[in-house]
Design an enzyme around this catalytic site. Structure first.
Site, PDB file in Angstrom:
ATOM      1  N   SER A  29       0.850  -1.193   0.000  1.00 40.64           N
ATOM      2  CA  SER A  29       0.000   0.000   0.000  1.00 40.64           C
ATOM      3  C   SER A  29       0.889   1.247   0.000  1.00 40.64           C
ATOM      4  CB  SER A  29      -0.904  -0.001   1.239  1.00 40.64           C
ATOM      5  OG  SER A  29      -0.116   0.141   2.413  1.00 40.64           O
TER       6      SER A  29
ATOM      7  N   LEU B 238       1.174   3.660   2.259  1.00 37.78           N
ATOM      8  CA  LEU B 238       1.867   3.792   3.539  1.00 37.78           C
ATOM      9  C   LEU B 238       2.859   2.654   3.745  1.00 37.78           C
ATOM     10  CD1 LEU B 238       2.384   5.037   6.274  1.00 37.78           C
ATOM     11  CD2 LEU B 238       0.368   3.830   7.152  1.00 37.78           C
TER      12      LEU B 238
ATOM     13  N   TYR C 284     -16.866   0.155   8.507  1.00 41.20           N
ATOM     14  CA  TYR C 284     -15.475   0.579   8.685  1.00 41.20           C
ATOM     15  C   TYR C 284     -15.228   1.090  10.099  1.00 41.20           C
ATOM     16  CZ  TYR C 284     -11.118   3.134   7.931  1.00 41.20           C
ATOM     17  OH  TYR C 284      -9.837   3.597   8.019  1.00 41.20           O
TER      18      TYR C 284
ATOM     19  N   LYS D 161     -12.830  -0.389  13.227  1.00 41.86           N
ATOM     20  CA  LYS D 161     -11.787   0.423  13.833  1.00 41.86           C
ATOM     21  C   LYS D 161     -12.020   0.593  15.338  1.00 41.86           C
ATOM     22  CE  LYS D 161      -9.294   0.986  10.236  1.00 41.86           C
ATOM     23  NZ  LYS D 161      -7.964   0.333  10.174  1.00 41.86           N
TER      24      LYS D 161
ATOM     25  N   SER E 106      -3.993   9.597  -1.141  1.00 38.86           N
ATOM     26  CA  SER E 106      -3.139   9.056  -2.184  1.00 38.86           C
ATOM     27  C   SER E 106      -2.011  10.031  -2.463  1.00 38.86           C
ATOM     28  CB  SER E 106      -3.953   8.799  -3.459  1.00 38.86           C
ATOM     29  OG  SER E 106      -4.555   9.998  -3.894  1.00 38.86           O
TER      30      SER E 106
END
Length: 311
Positions: A47, A49, A191, A195, A226
């Protein structure tokens, strides 16, 4: 006398700039020394990161174990790391195929990770899946898949590697989470739930493993943008919600988060929020003024804002 007074300000600014530069360089070198020769496992290394963390830790002399679900992309990352680093000061990364949506394979992958160097010093739980939509439009199957990738997968891997850290009485586990582990926003039910769950798990784990000198750290950005810069479209009218969400949606660049992860490891910090003041304030508003917070959030649903996705 007047000439001296005129020169004082530029000289003072120059001195401050020099001190800041020296501090930043010392801090950067100190951070790198914190991971030198350490075995560092990075999930979802392919990814944005993950790549930045891989680059930074590889340059710092870490013994990397890079995990991802696409072997071809792992090999591309492997080649990129070898092409930019000094081979006399770095270790050749190890590649491990890992798909956290397949919980049944995580235990075997954990064994493969341990076989690379015999131990793990730092585990960076970076893998995550995002989804956006009204709760009634998200299937139960998708809810379960998100929980597998964002919650069950990371905790299964953590549990498998944790005994090695406890037996050696050393180690650090870093969770790259999201500010939505603290509060939810519209159209992110699955989501935000995942989390919240993993935030709770690692908060409890932090207290449990402290006596074994294992550090648990969480990094909470708003969202990871991004590489291209996000630009807004459309006209923003004056409203509390739009002001709040406009500030909320400016994400953090992967490079910035990777550098923060490095600092967290050096300082052994427990929790960090990477966000502008508006999202940080929202955490406290949610805690102390919940009715106001819920009213603002409800306005957001009615206005049907189109915002960038979270990581």
């Amino acid at each position: 006398m007047e000439i001296t007074a005129v020169l004082m300000l530029p000289l003072l600014l120059l001195a401050i700039s020099g001190i800041l530069f020296i501090y930043q360089e010392v801090s950067r070198l100190w951070s790198k020394s914190a991971v030198q020769n350490k075995v560092v496992v990075i999930t979802d290394a392919i990814s944005g990161l993950g790549k930045e963390c891989s680059r930074l830790f590889h340059a710092g002399g870490a013994r990397l174990v890079l995990c991802g679900k696409n072997w071809e992309k792992l090999e591309i990352l492997y080649d990129a790391l070898l092409s930019v680093a000094d081979p006399s000061k770095t270790f050749t990364p190890k590649l491990v195929l890992l798909d956290l949506s397949d919980i049944s394979c995580v235990q075997d992958v954990a064994k493969e990770i341990l076989d690379c160097y015999g131990c793990v010093d730092i585990l960076i739980n970076n893998a995550s899946m995002k989804v956006k939509g009204p709760a009634q439009n998200i299937s139960l199957e998708l809810d379960k898949k998100i929980m597998d990738i964002n919650y069950f997968g990371p905790i299964t891997l953590t549990k498998a590697l944790l005994p090695n850290m406890i037996s050696r009485r050393t180690g650090q586990i870093v969770l790259v989470s999201n500010i939505q582990g603290k509060f939810g926003i519209p159209l992110r039910t699955a989501y935000a739930a995942s989390k919240h769950a993993i935030q709770g798990f690692f908060d409890c784990l932090r207290a449990e493993v402290e006596e074994f000198e294992v550090v648990v750290s969480t990094v909470n950005p708003t969202f990871i943008r991004s590489y291209h810069t996000y630009t807004e479209t459309g006209n923003w009218e004056a409203s509390i919600w739009k002001f709040f969400f406009r500030k909320f949606t400016y994400g953090v660049h992967p490079v910035e988060i990777a550098e923060e992860v490095m600092r967290i490891i050096r300082r052994k910090k427990q929790e960090v929020f990477i966000a502008n003041p508006i999202p940080k304030a929202a955490i406290y508003i949610r805690t102390f003024f919940p009715e106001f917070f819920f009213a603002v959030v409800a306005c957001g649903v009615k206005e049907k804002l189109n915002v960038p996705e979270d990581r």
